[in-house]
Design a protein around this motif. Structure first.
Motif, PDB file in Angstrom:
ATOM      1  N   ARG A   1      12.116   5.713  -1.762  1.00 38.77           N
ATOM      2  CA  ARG A   1      11.037   4.566  -1.497  1.00 38.77           C
ATOM      3  C   ARG A   1      10.619   4.104  -3.010  1.00 38.77           C
ATOM      4  O   ARG A   1       9.840   4.874  -3.570  1.00 38.77           O
ATOM      5  CB  ARG A   1       9.973   4.850  -0.679  1.00 38.77           C
ATOM      6  CG  ARG A   1       9.037   3.443  -0.377  1.00 38.77           C
ATOM      7  CD  ARG A   1       7.501   3.971  -0.003  1.00 38.77           C
ATOM      8  NE  ARG A   1       6.804   2.750   0.442  1.00 38.77           N
ATOM      9  CZ  ARG A   1       6.017   1.754  -0.213  1.00 38.77           C
ATOM     10  NH1 ARG A   1       6.396   2.047  -1.728  1.00 38.77           N
ATOM     11  NH2 ARG A   1       5.576   0.848   0.275  1.00 38.77           N
TER      12      ARG A   1
ATOM     13  N   VAL B   1       1.235   5.623   4.663  1.00 42.96           N
ATOM     14  CA  VAL B   1       1.724   6.492   5.749  1.00 42.96           C
ATOM     15  C   VAL B   1       0.631   7.914   5.838  1.00 42.96           C
ATOM     16  O   VAL B   1      -0.169   7.932   6.941  1.00 42.96           O
ATOM     17  CB  VAL B   1       2.978   7.183   5.497  1.00 42.96           C
ATOM     18  CG1 VAL B   1       3.244   8.463   6.637  1.00 42.96           C
ATOM     19  CG2 VAL B   1       4.059   6.229   5.898  1.00 42.96           C
ATOM     20  N   PRO B   2       0.127   8.355   4.700  1.00 43.44           N
ATOM     21  CA  PRO B   2      -1.003   9.347   4.960  1.00 43.44           C
ATOM     22  C   PRO B   2      -2.259   8.734   5.332  1.00 43.44           C
ATOM     23  O   PRO B   2      -3.150   9.465   6.266  1.00 43.44           O
ATOM     24  CB  PRO B   2      -1.253  10.065   3.417  1.00 43.44           C
ATOM     25  CG  PRO B   2      -0.054   9.675   2.797  1.00 43.44           C
ATOM     26  CD  PRO B   2       0.629   8.403   3.500  1.00 43.44           C
TER      27      PRO B   2
ATOM     28  N   ASN C   1       0.886  -1.079   0.019  1.00 45.54           N
ATOM     29  CA  ASN C   1      -0.121   0.094   0.022  1.00 45.54           C
ATOM     30  C   ASN C   1       0.895   1.154   0.105  1.00 45.54           C
ATOM     31  O   ASN C   1       1.482   1.601   0.981  1.00 45.54           O
ATOM     32  CB  ASN C   1      -0.900  -0.071   1.172  1.00 45.54           C
ATOM     33  CG  ASN C   1      -1.762   1.188   1.462  1.00 45.54           C
ATOM     34  OD1 ASN C   1      -1.689   2.080   0.494  1.00 45.54           O
ATOM     35  ND2 ASN C   1      -2.352   1.183   2.517  1.00 45.54           N
ATOM     36  N   THR C   2       0.971   1.591  -1.131  1.00 44.69           N
ATOM     37  CA  THR C   2       1.872   2.831  -1.253  1.00 44.69           C
ATOM     38  C   THR C   2       1.606   4.305  -0.584  1.00 44.69           C
ATOM     39  O   THR C   2       2.583   5.091  -0.237  1.00 44.69           O
ATOM     40  CB  THR C   2       2.272   3.315  -2.751  1.00 44.69           C
ATOM     41  OG1 THR C   2       1.185   3.594  -3.407  1.00 44.69           O
ATOM     42  CG2 THR C   2       3.151   2.134  -3.271  1.00 44.69           C
ATOM     43  N   ALA C   3       0.072   4.249  -0.419  1.00 42.02           N
ATOM     44  CA  ALA C   3      -0.015   5.554   0.148  1.00 42.02           C
ATOM     45  C   ALA C   3      -0.413   5.397   1.811  1.00 42.02           C
ATOM     46  O   ALA C   3      -1.284   6.031   2.486  1.00 42.02           O
ATOM     47  CB  ALA C   3      -1.567   5.799  -0.442  1.00 42.02           C
TER      48      ALA C   3
ATOM     49  N   ARG D   1       2.717   6.226  -6.970  1.00 47.03           N
ATOM     50  CA  ARG D   1       1.529   7.120  -6.676  1.00 47.03           C
ATOM     51  C   ARG D   1       1.262   7.630  -8.152  1.00 47.03           C
ATOM     52  O   ARG D   1       2.046   8.256  -8.560  1.00 47.03           O
ATOM     53  CB  ARG D   1       2.111   7.932  -5.684  1.00 47.03           C
ATOM     54  CG  ARG D   1       2.656   7.512  -4.269  1.00 47.03           C
ATOM     55  CD  ARG D   1       1.295   6.875  -3.618  1.00 47.03           C
ATOM     56  NE  ARG D   1       0.071   7.682  -3.327  1.00 47.03           N
ATOM     57  CZ  ARG D   1      -0.196   8.474  -2.485  1.00 47.03           C
ATOM     58  NH1 ARG D   1       0.572   8.504  -1.503  1.00 47.03           N
ATOM     59  NH2 ARG D   1      -1.412   8.815  -2.459  1.00 47.03           N
TER      60      ARG D   1
ATOM     61  N   MET E   1       7.328   5.698  -7.219  1.00 46.68           N
ATOM     62  CA  MET E   1       6.854   5.525  -5.727  1.00 46.68           C
ATOM     63  C   MET E   1       5.805   5.057  -5.566  1.00 46.68           C
ATOM     64  O   MET E   1       5.069   4.757  -4.633  1.00 46.68           O
ATOM     65  CB  MET E   1       7.104   6.850  -5.311  1.00 46.68           C
ATOM     66  CG  MET E   1       8.543   7.374  -5.181  1.00 46.68           C
ATOM     67  SD  MET E   1       8.599   8.945  -4.392  1.00 46.68           S
ATOM     68  CE  MET E   1       8.659   8.709  -2.695  1.00 46.68           C
TER      69      MET E   1
ATOM     70  N   VAL F   1      -1.901  17.129  11.648  1.00 48.57           N
ATOM     71  CA  VAL F   1      -2.288  15.647  11.871  1.00 48.57           C
ATOM     72  C   VAL F   1      -2.771  15.306  13.140  1.00 48.57           C
ATOM     73  O   VAL F   1      -3.648  14.447  13.634  1.00 48.57           O
ATOM     74  CB  VAL F   1      -1.048  14.694  11.500  1.00 48.57           C
ATOM     75  CG1 VAL F   1      -1.094  13.397  12.005  1.00 48.57           C
ATOM     76  CG2 VAL F   1      -0.711  14.936  10.087  1.00 48.57           C
TER      77      VAL F   1
ATOM     78  N   ILE G   1       0.592  13.716  -0.526  1.00 51.46           N
ATOM     79  CA  ILE G   1       0.435  14.750   0.642  1.00 51.46           C
ATOM     80  C   ILE G   1       1.024  13.855   1.985  1.00 51.46           C
ATOM     81  O   ILE G   1       0.184  13.251   2.176  1.00 51.46           O
ATOM     82  CB  ILE G   1      -0.685  15.654   0.905  1.00 51.46           C
ATOM     83  CG1 ILE G   1      -1.123  16.334  -0.814  1.00 51.46           C
ATOM     84  CG2 ILE G   1      -0.437  16.574   1.997  1.00 51.46           C
ATOM     85  CD1 ILE G   1      -2.294  17.196  -0.619  1.00 51.46           C
ATOM     86  N   GLY G   2       1.843  14.500   2.426  1.00 58.26           N
ATOM     87  CA  GLY G   2       2.359  13.780   3.650  1.00 58.26           C
ATOM     88  C   GLY G   2       2.883  12.392   3.623  1.00 58.26           C
ATOM     89  O   GLY G   2       3.055  11.705   4.593  1.00 58.26           O
TER      90      GLY G   2
ATOM     91  N   GLU H   1      -1.839   8.039   9.038  1.00 58.68           N
ATOM     92  CA  GLU H   1      -1.968   9.246   9.709  1.00 58.68           C
ATOM     93  C   GLU H   1      -3.294   9.744   9.851  1.00 58.68           C
ATOM     94  O   GLU H   1      -4.001  10.053  10.975  1.00 58.68           O
ATOM     95  CB  GLU H   1      -1.209  10.276   9.308  1.00 58.68           C
ATOM     96  CG  GLU H   1       0.243  10.116   9.740  1.00 58.68           C
ATOM     97  CD  GLU H   1       1.359  11.127   9.033  1.00 58.68           C
ATOM     98  OE1 GLU H   1       0.824  11.859   8.151  1.00 58.68           O
ATOM     99  OE2 GLU H   1       2.560  11.024   9.265  1.00 58.68           O
ATOM    100  N   PHE H   2      -4.216   9.636   8.847  1.00 58.99           N
ATOM    101  CA  PHE H   2      -5.545  10.410   8.842  1.00 58.99           C
ATOM    102  C   PHE H   2      -6.426   9.476   9.763  1.00 58.99           C
ATOM    103  O   PHE H   2      -7.022   9.743  10.763  1.00 58.99           O
ATOM    104  CB  PHE H   2      -6.277   9.950   7.420  1.00 58.99           C
ATOM    105  CG  PHE H   2      -7.656  10.652   7.373  1.00 58.99           C
ATOM    106  CD1 PHE H   2      -7.589  11.986   7.041  1.00 58.99           C
ATOM    107  CD2 PHE H   2      -8.630   9.944   7.471  1.00 58.99           C
ATOM    108  CE1 PHE H   2      -8.927  12.443   7.109  1.00 58.99           C
ATOM    109  CE2 PHE H   2     -10.065  10.259   7.078  1.00 58.99           C
ATOM    110  CZ  PHE H   2     -10.137  11.887   7.094  1.00 58.99           C
TER     111      PHE H   2
ATOM    112  N   GLN I   1      -5.607  17.451   8.989  1.00 57.27           N
ATOM    113  CA  GLN I   1      -4.577  17.551   7.779  1.00 57.27           C
ATOM    114  C   GLN I   1      -5.225  17.794   6.499  1.00 57.27           C
ATOM    115  O   GLN I   1      -4.590  18.093   5.618  1.00 57.27           O
ATOM    116  CB  GLN I   1      -3.407  16.249   7.865  1.00 57.27           C
ATOM    117  CG  GLN I   1      -4.017  15.149   7.609  1.00 57.27           C
ATOM    118  CD  GLN I   1      -4.459  14.404   8.976  1.00 57.27           C
ATOM    119  OE1 GLN I   1      -5.327  15.037   9.876  1.00 57.27           O
ATOM    120  NE2 GLN I   1      -4.108  13.002   8.982  1.00 57.27           N
TER     121      GLN I   1
END
Lengths: 371, 557
Positions: free
Chosen positions: B144, A211-212, A207-209, B528, B526, B418, B534-535, A215-216, B423
């Motif tokens: 990454r 961290v955000p 899951n490349t996303a 994405r 990466m 956050v 973002i973040g 955090e959410f 955020q």
């Protein structure tokens, strides 16, 4: 890349069915773990459906801590199931594997389900917290009619280790994941499926996303959004957040994790709502490569992909029994007698939903907003 | 005893400066120069002059020494040693020289700042912070890389949505939704205010005013932005800077691509307010300027020599007077007033259809502003301009020594949001040094991964679209004087006719298209593509442990 195998059935089935299906997909996992979640339990659990089941692993010292803690919280033990462990090479056995059925504390017996769910989750988290530093207790799920088993090793060997081939343990929905370890440590809490308050899911792919999204979720102020020893745990929590916390219909899970483009949204019924949902839940957008299989508290099962469909997935079966698998050979193993031409290979806009009791399967198309 | 340097007494030139004190020394080649005079004519500061030198050559012919002195007159190009006419190193002389006979050379031993304070006033200039060291942004690496466990995306094949949101985004729990036949629809009965939100390209052109910029420069940028939106489908927005906007643009359909700035001098707002009833589109946003990275805590300044007819008209002031904006909005006295009421007033002017956000300079106190905004449901974003931001006019000390680097400022603000779970509600715009060394896409991506929703550029676009001479060695930096040799920051028609607005527009388009390709080349490996990362701080590393710790990212060496 992990391999996923789920079977949902009107009749009780043995958890060996999806595990054997996993075995047919063996090239796709490296035997770094097996996770199993069983819902709608049969056998000895059939008559205990309204009572919560605490699933986990503990050491001898952890067992005492657990007993004392649960007693102190007012939970009364009604029934306990322990797998008959058969020593298997390469699997280091823990002291105790358990699925304990408890009766609610007296004060909660007549409380609404939502409050009971919060109690169960908070209790599980407290148990987890007390046993996490020394790994004396692992608590995977605590919910009525659900059992979770996890162990590090090759899935078939783990099944043998738990004696699942001989045990009478049965359920109507079984989710099994053969883990391919990627960037994260081999750790029991990193093993899928993940479960929270009746919602469960397992995933393959990174899951490349992560961290955000983490955090959410962590900043929602909801105590259950924690752990994240695997980047896939967030998929379960997004499911829980959108459906339970926000009250969205299940198909909106797809709209949250893989939102449509602005031009596509304009053509969807309810575009105004969708536009706002996309904005407000922007950090929960995933980027793949992922295929997710899960279930909701009502017993519906689903399969969904990232918006680029970078992971395979297939759903096939007959009325009353459907298999949701990473690969076709897994479906062949679980439901061999079926019309293969009706197998569903969901594409990027699709969400496959199998209704409770495996009654029917529908493909909901995100672009059109209908099945 | 009389000092030997008094006129008529001594000839030792003691109180005069030698060229070694100057930041740039002109290297002139006698053998190549054809004495055309183009260099001396073009020099914006008259640092070089044509001079006549007398020479005495002694020659001797034949086997016996019979010296003969020949006196001759030669014409040379000479650099003056007057600190008021120091060579800025702009290199305009080199550009016009047909024979490559002249070139300024940077003099590392210069003592420029020791002397550039004549009359008791500090050195004022335009440009950027004169710090040529590698910035934090340029030290950040994307480490990454997806390969096998999570295949890299194809920057050329996959669909990329490099877009951001500008505007206050509602908490998911507060959305006015209702279920209808298994679907969610907007519940209008709830009568909840839904703040305006724009989908924009995450790199925007920051505030540079009409007035600070020359007509062809501003026009070129504006045309480029309109083209990017209308033809290329890239929703790039551009901020006006303080000083209003061309009246015709205010009444045109292209206004939607512009962010109008209001600053403490309120210049241009008379014209804007009068244009309001005639506007056919809403602007992209309103930016309230409280500070800027180049001169934190200092007001704006447009020097008299730049206040020509057009500028005077747009700004509603007489010609040829210094236009200074105070450091703060004088009508306000507290953060609640300065921010909340201003946001409210601006929102009201456009019927709450336009996002309104403040811009501040990078500062240790950014979090205090942030938290005020986080509690204000009408605040649409926060723009933070770091110390590397550029300007048209400021004291050198403000530019070089005041302000906060953007990287840690934006990061701590993001992490603060956050912590509060906001955020996604309050977008952060980062500026100041983006593309300082040319790495526009990489700097933008790094800031986005640290938590910015968008980045703002100024100097970068001046250099890449209009070939601004400026650099971190104080090259040129004449923006404040109205003598910009490139015609970028001047109101003198003789100078700005050098600049072709069509060419500027073309370059703007090229720059953004190239940045878009490069952003894909960063995001694709990466993994994405669907949403701006973002973040996504796990994608970043830096080769300094203390920086890694401060930014909450990994250390890699």
């Amino acid at each position: 890349m992990c391999r996923l195998a789920a079977v949902t059935s009107r009749e009780y089935i043995s958890p060996m069915e999806p595990i054997l299906a996993l075995e047919t997909m063996k090239e796709g996992h490296d035997g770094s773990g097996l996770g199993l979640t069983l819902k709608d339990l049969g056998g000895a659990f059939e008559k205990l459906k309204k009572y919560p089941v605490l699933s986990g692993i503990c050491s001898n010292s952890g067992k005492k801590v657990l007993d004392d803690f649960m007693k102190k919280q007012g939970f009364k033990l009604k029934h306990e199931w322990n797998p008959k462990i058969k020593p298997v090479k390469d699997i280091a056995a823990h002291d105790h594997y358990f699925a304990r059925v408890y009766d609610y504390p007296a004060a909660y017996k007549n409380k609404p389900m939502e409050e009971k769910e919060d109690l169960l989750m908070n209790t599980r988290l407290a148990v987890r917290k007390s046993g996490e530093p020394d790994e004396s207790i692992f608590a995977f799920s605590f919910y009525p009619d659900v059992i979770t088993l996890k162990e590090v090793g090759d899935p078939l060997q783990v099944a043998e280790f738990f004696g699942l081939d001989k045990d009478g343990l049965k359920a109507k929905i079984v989710l099994a994941q053969g883990r391919q370890n990627t960037n994260y440590a081999i750790y029991l809490y990193a093993c899928h499926p993940f479960f929270i308050q009746g919602y469960c899911s397992m995933t393959n792919g990174e899951n490349t996303a992560f961290v955000p999204i983490r955090e959410f979720l962590s900043s929602r102020g909801f105590p259950g959004y924690m752990g994240y020893n695997s980047d896939s745990e967030v998929f379960t929590h997004i499911l829980h957040y959108t459906t339970r916390q926000l009250g969205f219909p299940l198909q909106y899970y797809k709209d949250v994790i893989t939102p449509l483009k602005a031009t596509e949204i304009e053509k969807r019924p309810g575009a105004g709502a969708l536009r706002l949902i996309k904005q407000s839940l922007r950090p929960l957008c995933i980027d793949g490569p992922n295929m997710i299989i899960g279930f909701t508290p009502d017993g519906a099962c689903f399969m969904v992909h990232d918006s680029k469909k970078l992971r395979p997935g297939v759903v096939g079966g007959v009325k009353g029994k459907y298999a949701l698998m990473s690969e076709e050979c897994g479906v062949d193993s679980a439901v061999p007698k079926r019309d293969r031409s009706k197998d569903i290979f969901p594409m990027k806009y699709d969400m496959v939903i199998v209704s409770p009791q495996a009654e029917e399967v529908k493909v909901w198309n995100q672009l059109h907003g209908q099945a | 005893m009389e000092p030997a340097t008094r006129p008529g007494i001594g000839l030792d030139h003691n109180h005069q400066l030698s060229l070694r004190e100057f930041p740039y020394i002109i290297r002139w080649r006698d053998d190549r120069c054809k004495r055309c005079g183009k260099c001396t004519a073009v020099c914006p500061v008259k640092a070089i002059v044509p001079a006549v030198k007398g020479a005495r050559t002694v020659t001797s012919e034949g086997p016996v020494p019979t010296p003969k002195a020949v006196r001759s007159i030669t014409h040379v190009v000479e650099q003056v040693t007057d600190m008021e006419r120091y060579c800025t190193g702009c290199g305009a002389c080199t550009l016009v020289c047909p024979n490559e006979a002249i070139e300024p050379e940077y003099n590392q031993q210069n003592k420029f700042l020791h002397y550039k304070n004549k009359g008791g006033d500090g050195y004022k200039r335009g440009g950027r912070r004169n710090d040529p060291s590698i910035s934090t942004l340029d030290r950040l690496k994307f480490t990454r890389i997806s390969m096998l466990t999570d295949p890299a995306l194809d920057a050329g094949r996959h669909e990329f949505r490099i877009r951001s949101l500008l505007g206050r985004i509602m908490r998911p729990e507060d959305l006015p939704l209702a279920a209808e036949g298994g679907n969610l629809v907007l519940d209008k009965k709830k009568n909840i205010f839904v703040p305006p939100v724009r989908e924009i390209y995450p790199i925007m052109i920051g505030s540079m005013s009409v007035g600070a910029l020359s007509p062809p420069m501003w026009e070129g940028l504006a045309m480029g932005v309109a083209y990017l939106n209308e033809v290329e489908g890239l929703p790039v927005v551009m901020a006006s800077g303080e000083g209003g906007m061309p009246p015709r643009l205010l009444r045109s359909k292209y206004l939607k691509y512009f962010i109008i700035q209001i600053a403490s001098g309120y210049f241009g707002w008379d014209e804007i307010i009068h244009a309001l009833p005639h506007m056919v589109e809403d602007p992209a946003a309103i930016e309230i300027k409280y500070g800027q990275g180049a001169k934190p805590g200092d007001g704006g300044l447009l020097m008299a020599q730049k206040v020509l007819k057009l500028i005077a008209k747009i700004r509603g002031v007489p010609q040829f007077i210094d236009l200074s904006s105070p450091p703060t909005h004088q009508t306000k006295y507290s953060i609640e007033e300065a921010v909340a009421k201003m946001i409210q007033s601006m929102s009201m002017a456009w019927g709450f259809r336009v996002p309104v956000y403040p811009k501040i300079s990078g500062t240790k106190t950014a979090k205090a502003v942030l938290n005020n905004l986080a509690r204000n449901p009408y605040a649409a974003a926060l723009s933070i301009d770091g110390e590397d931001g550029g300007t048209g006019a400021a004291y050198n000390v403000s530019m070089d020594k005041m302000g906060h680097p953007i990287a840690s400022n934006i990061r701590e603000c993001y992490l603060d949001l956050v912590k509060q779970g906001k955020q996604n509600e309050l977008p952060l715009i980062a500026a100041g040094g983006v593309g300082k060394r040319g790495n526009l896409a990489a700097n933008a991506a790094a800031l986005i991964m640290l938590g910015a929703s968008a980045v703002s550029i100024g100097k970068y676009i001046m250099q890449s679209a209009a070939d601004c001479f400026g650099d971190e060695y104080n090259r040129c930096s004449l923006c404040n004087t109205g003598k910009c040799p490139r015609g970028i920051t001047t109101q003198d028609p003789k100078l700005y006719r050098r600049l072709d607005s069509d060419r500027v527009a073309e370059r703007v388009v090229e720059v953004f298209k190239a940045a878009d390709v490069e952003l894909r080349k960063i995001f694709a490996p990466m993994g994405r593509s669907t949403e701006l990362p973002i973040g996504m701080s796990d994608g970043l590393s830096i080769d300094d442990k203390a920086m890694a710790e401060r930014l909450g990212i990994s250390y890699a060496c």
